[in-house]
Design a protein around this motif. Structure first.
Motif, PDB file in Angstrom:
ATOM      1  N   PRO A  26       0.812  -1.226   0.000  1.00 33.28           N
ATOM      2  CA  PRO A  26       0.000   0.000   0.000  1.00 33.28           C
ATOM      3  C   PRO A  26       0.845   1.277   0.000  1.00 33.28           C
ATOM      4  N   LEU A  27       1.967   1.252   0.735  1.00 32.42           N
ATOM      5  CA  LEU A  27       2.822   2.449   0.772  1.00 32.42           C
ATOM      6  C   LEU A  27       3.465   2.686  -0.594  1.00 32.42           C
ATOM      7  N   TYR A  28       3.898   1.608  -1.225  1.00 31.53           N
ATOM      8  CA  TYR A  28       4.534   1.739  -2.535  1.00 31.53           C
ATOM      9  C   TYR A  28       3.545   2.290  -3.562  1.00 31.53           C
ATOM     10  N   ARG A  29       2.321   1.757  -3.537  1.00 28.19           N
ATOM     11  CA  ARG A  29       1.303   2.242  -4.487  1.00 28.19           C
ATOM     12  C   ARG A  29       1.036   3.723  -4.252  1.00 28.19           C
ATOM     13  N   PHE A  30       0.900   4.090  -2.971  1.00 28.34           N
ATOM     14  CA  PHE A  30       0.630   5.492  -2.640  1.00 28.34           C
ATOM     15  C   PHE A  30       1.772   6.381  -3.152  1.00 28.34           C
ATOM     16  N   ARG A  36       4.902   9.589  -9.201  1.00 28.94           N
ATOM     17  CA  ARG A  36       4.784   9.180 -10.597  1.00 28.94           C
ATOM     18  C   ARG A  36       6.097   8.653 -11.188  1.00 28.94           C
ATOM     19  N   ARG A  37       7.017   8.232 -10.334  1.00 26.71           N
ATOM     20  CA  ARG A  37       8.251   7.604 -10.828  1.00 26.71           C
ATOM     21  C   ARG A  37       8.597   6.442  -9.925  1.00 26.71           C
ATOM     22  N   ARG A  38       8.730   5.274 -10.571  1.00 31.04           N
ATOM     23  CA  ARG A  38       8.933   4.037  -9.821  1.00 31.04           C
ATOM     24  C   ARG A  38      10.189   4.097  -8.943  1.00 31.04           C
ATOM     25  N   GLU A  39      11.314   4.565  -9.513  1.00 27.89           N
ATOM     26  CA  GLU A  39      12.568   4.522  -8.757  1.00 27.89           C
ATOM     27  C   GLU A  39      12.532   5.489  -7.566  1.00 27.89           C
ATOM     28  N   VAL A  40      11.853   6.621  -7.755  1.00 27.50           N
ATOM     29  CA  VAL A  40      11.745   7.569  -6.632  1.00 27.50           C
ATOM     30  C   VAL A  40      10.839   6.972  -5.556  1.00 27.50           C
ATOM     31  N   ALA A  41       9.762   6.317  -5.988  1.00 36.05           N
ATOM     32  CA  ALA A  41       8.848   5.686  -5.031  1.00 36.05           C
ATOM     33  C   ALA A  41       9.590   4.640  -4.205  1.00 36.05           C
ATOM     34  N   GLU A  42      10.476   3.888  -4.838  1.00 37.78           N
ATOM     35  CA  GLU A  42      11.246   2.864  -4.110  1.00 37.78           C
ATOM     36  C   GLU A  42      12.180   3.509  -3.085  1.00 37.78           C
ATOM     37  N   GLU A  43      12.822   4.602  -3.497  1.00 41.15           N
ATOM     38  CA  GLU A  43      13.706   5.310  -2.552  1.00 41.15           C
ATOM     39  C   GLU A  43      12.922   5.826  -1.350  1.00 41.15           C
ATOM     40  N   LEU A  44      11.759   6.398  -1.618  1.00 38.35           N
ATOM     41  CA  LEU A  44      10.968   6.969  -0.529  1.00 38.35           C
ATOM     42  C   LEU A  44      10.410   5.858   0.371  1.00 38.35           C
ATOM     43  N   THR A 103       4.128   9.173 -17.014  1.00 31.53           N
ATOM     44  CA  THR A 103       3.117   8.153 -16.777  1.00 31.53           C
ATOM     45  C   THR A 103       3.566   7.321 -15.589  1.00 31.53           C
ATOM     46  N   THR A 104       2.622   6.950 -14.753  1.00 36.95           N
ATOM     47  CA  THR A 104       2.981   6.114 -13.618  1.00 36.95           C
ATOM     48  C   THR A 104       3.165   4.687 -14.105  1.00 36.95           C
ATOM     49  N   PRO A 105       3.875   3.869 -13.332  1.00 38.34           N
ATOM     50  CA  PRO A 105       3.978   2.451 -13.696  1.00 38.34           C
ATOM     51  C   PRO A 105       2.594   1.821 -13.795  1.00 38.34           C
ATOM     52  N   PHE A 106       1.660   2.342 -12.988  1.00 41.55           N
ATOM     53  CA  PHE A 106       0.319   1.769 -12.963  1.00 41.55           C
ATOM     54  C   PHE A 106      -0.465   2.110 -14.218  1.00 41.55           C
TER      55      PHE A 106
ATOM     56  N   PRO B  18      -5.716  -1.286 -10.379  1.00 41.52           N
ATOM     57  CA  PRO B  18      -4.732  -2.367 -10.200  1.00 41.52           C
ATOM     58  C   PRO B  18      -3.872  -2.135  -8.960  1.00 41.52           C
ATOM     59  N   ARG B  19      -3.454  -3.244  -8.328  1.00 41.07           N
ATOM     60  CA  ARG B  19      -2.677  -3.149  -7.087  1.00 41.07           C
ATOM     61  C   ARG B  19      -1.347  -3.870  -7.250  1.00 41.07           C
ATOM     62  N   PRO B  20      -0.526  -3.367  -8.171  1.00 44.08           N
ATOM     63  CA  PRO B  20       0.770  -4.033  -8.340  1.00 44.08           C
ATOM     64  C   PRO B  20       1.699  -3.800  -7.144  1.00 44.08           C
ATOM     65  N   ASP B  21       2.694  -4.648  -7.053  1.00 49.05           N
ATOM     66  CA  ASP B  21       3.625  -4.597  -5.915  1.00 49.05           C
ATOM     67  C   ASP B  21       5.030  -4.319  -6.454  1.00 49.05           C
ATOM     68  N   LEU B  22       5.960  -4.131  -5.537  1.00 47.69           N
ATOM     69  CA  LEU B  22       7.370  -3.991  -5.902  1.00 47.69           C
ATOM     70  C   LEU B  22       7.862  -5.281  -6.556  1.00 47.69           C
TER      71      LEU B  22
END
Lengths: 193, 97
Positions: A26-30, A36-44, A103-106, B18-22
């Motif tokens: 849930p935190l990663y999705r948020f 809107r950037r996967r790598e930044v989301a992972e860092e955060l 574009t977001t990964p989603f 969609p609810r994708p994960d890492l």
């Protein structure tokens, strides 16, 4: 919840892993939908859990772990969004130069056109509107929890949710019900029942 | 008109996104790093003196040391620049010819 906080305070690594398993998605999705950037989301996401690691011994016994983690993630997000104003892509877009589409990964992973349209519409909202819709609409937190995370009174959170919902509806070209207000204390889980 | 969330199609559409994960290897990497930090902090928490020392270093002593070094370096830079500029001989009338 209380047991989990107590175990974290004691330094129980199993409890930390359980917390990670419970909240990472849930935190990663948020975060990904906010920045809107996967790598930044992972860092955060990593920084959010590093803060939990450092501050676990000081957590209050009655800490609402979900609200605590989302508050940290949201504050990191806001800080990132403030600094990202100085990033090259933003400056280029301010000057009207061609910039890559955000574009977001989603959005890329959405299977249906309606899902893509909804992701795009979410992306066009302001960070304030987006965060409350993501917390309540997507992640199913109660408006009361969202109010705590966003440091708002419950009434202010309810009004912000209402306005954000109307703006999302407008982005999608739909008509929002006039005077729509979300009752307090109703979670996403309750909504789906 | 007032609508409750239970019959709000827009909020239901949001919930159904969609609810994708890492990716698994990235998730494992982040867990390894954060859990390592957690275990280190937990070890410190078992010894109040060590924890107090680590906090004092991280929150007070280290920032003060860095600030002091920066000030010293900046001061040295300024004084050296001033000395170099002061030592340069003033141009004389003969050197202009």
């Amino acid at each position: 919840m209380g047991d989990q906080v107590a175990a974290l305070k004691r330094g129980d690594a199993v409890a930390f892993t359980a917390t990670w398993e419970q909240y990472r998605a849930p935190l990663y999705r948020f975060l990904a939908r906010m920045v809107r950037r996967r790598e930044v989301a992972e860092e955060l996401l990593q920084e959010t859990f590093l803060r939990l690691a450092r501050r676990a011994p000081d957590l209050a016994d009655d800490t609402d772990l979900a609200a605590w983690l989302f508050t940290v993630a949201r504050n990191l997000c806001r800080s990132h969004l403030r600094w990202s104003l100085l990033e090259a892509d933003t400056l280029r877009s301010l000057w009207g130069w061609r910039t890559r589409s955000a574009t977001t990964p989603f959005e890329a992973a959405a299977h249906e056109e309606s899902e893509r349209a909804l992701e795009r519409a979410l992306g066009r909202l302001s960070a304030k509107d987006r965060e409350i819709l993501l917390l309540v609409g997507v992640e199913g937190l109660t408006p009361a929890q969202a109010a705590r995370i966003l440091e708002l009174s419950p009434e202010a959170a309810r009004q912000r949710l209402s306005r954000a919902r109307a703006r999302l509806s407008a982005q999608l070209g739909e008509n929002a019900p006039a005077g729509y207000l979300v009752p307090l204390g109703q979670s996403g889980q309750e909504r789906s029942r | 008109m007032s609508t409750s969330p239970s019959n709000d199609p827009l909020l239901e559409r949001l919930e159904a996104l969609p609810r994708p994960d890492l990716e698994a290897h990235r998730a494992a990497g982040i867990l390894r790093r954060t859990r390592g930090a957690f275990e280190k902090e937990a070890a410190l928490a078992r010894s109040p003196w060590l924890r107090w020392g680590a906090r004092a270093w991280n929150q007070v002593l280290e920032p003060l040391t860095v600030a002091a070094l920066v000030l010293l370096y900046a001061g040295w830079g300024l004084s050296t620049s001033a000395a170099l500029l002061a030592e340069r001989p003033a141009p004389t009338a003969s050197s202009n010819r």
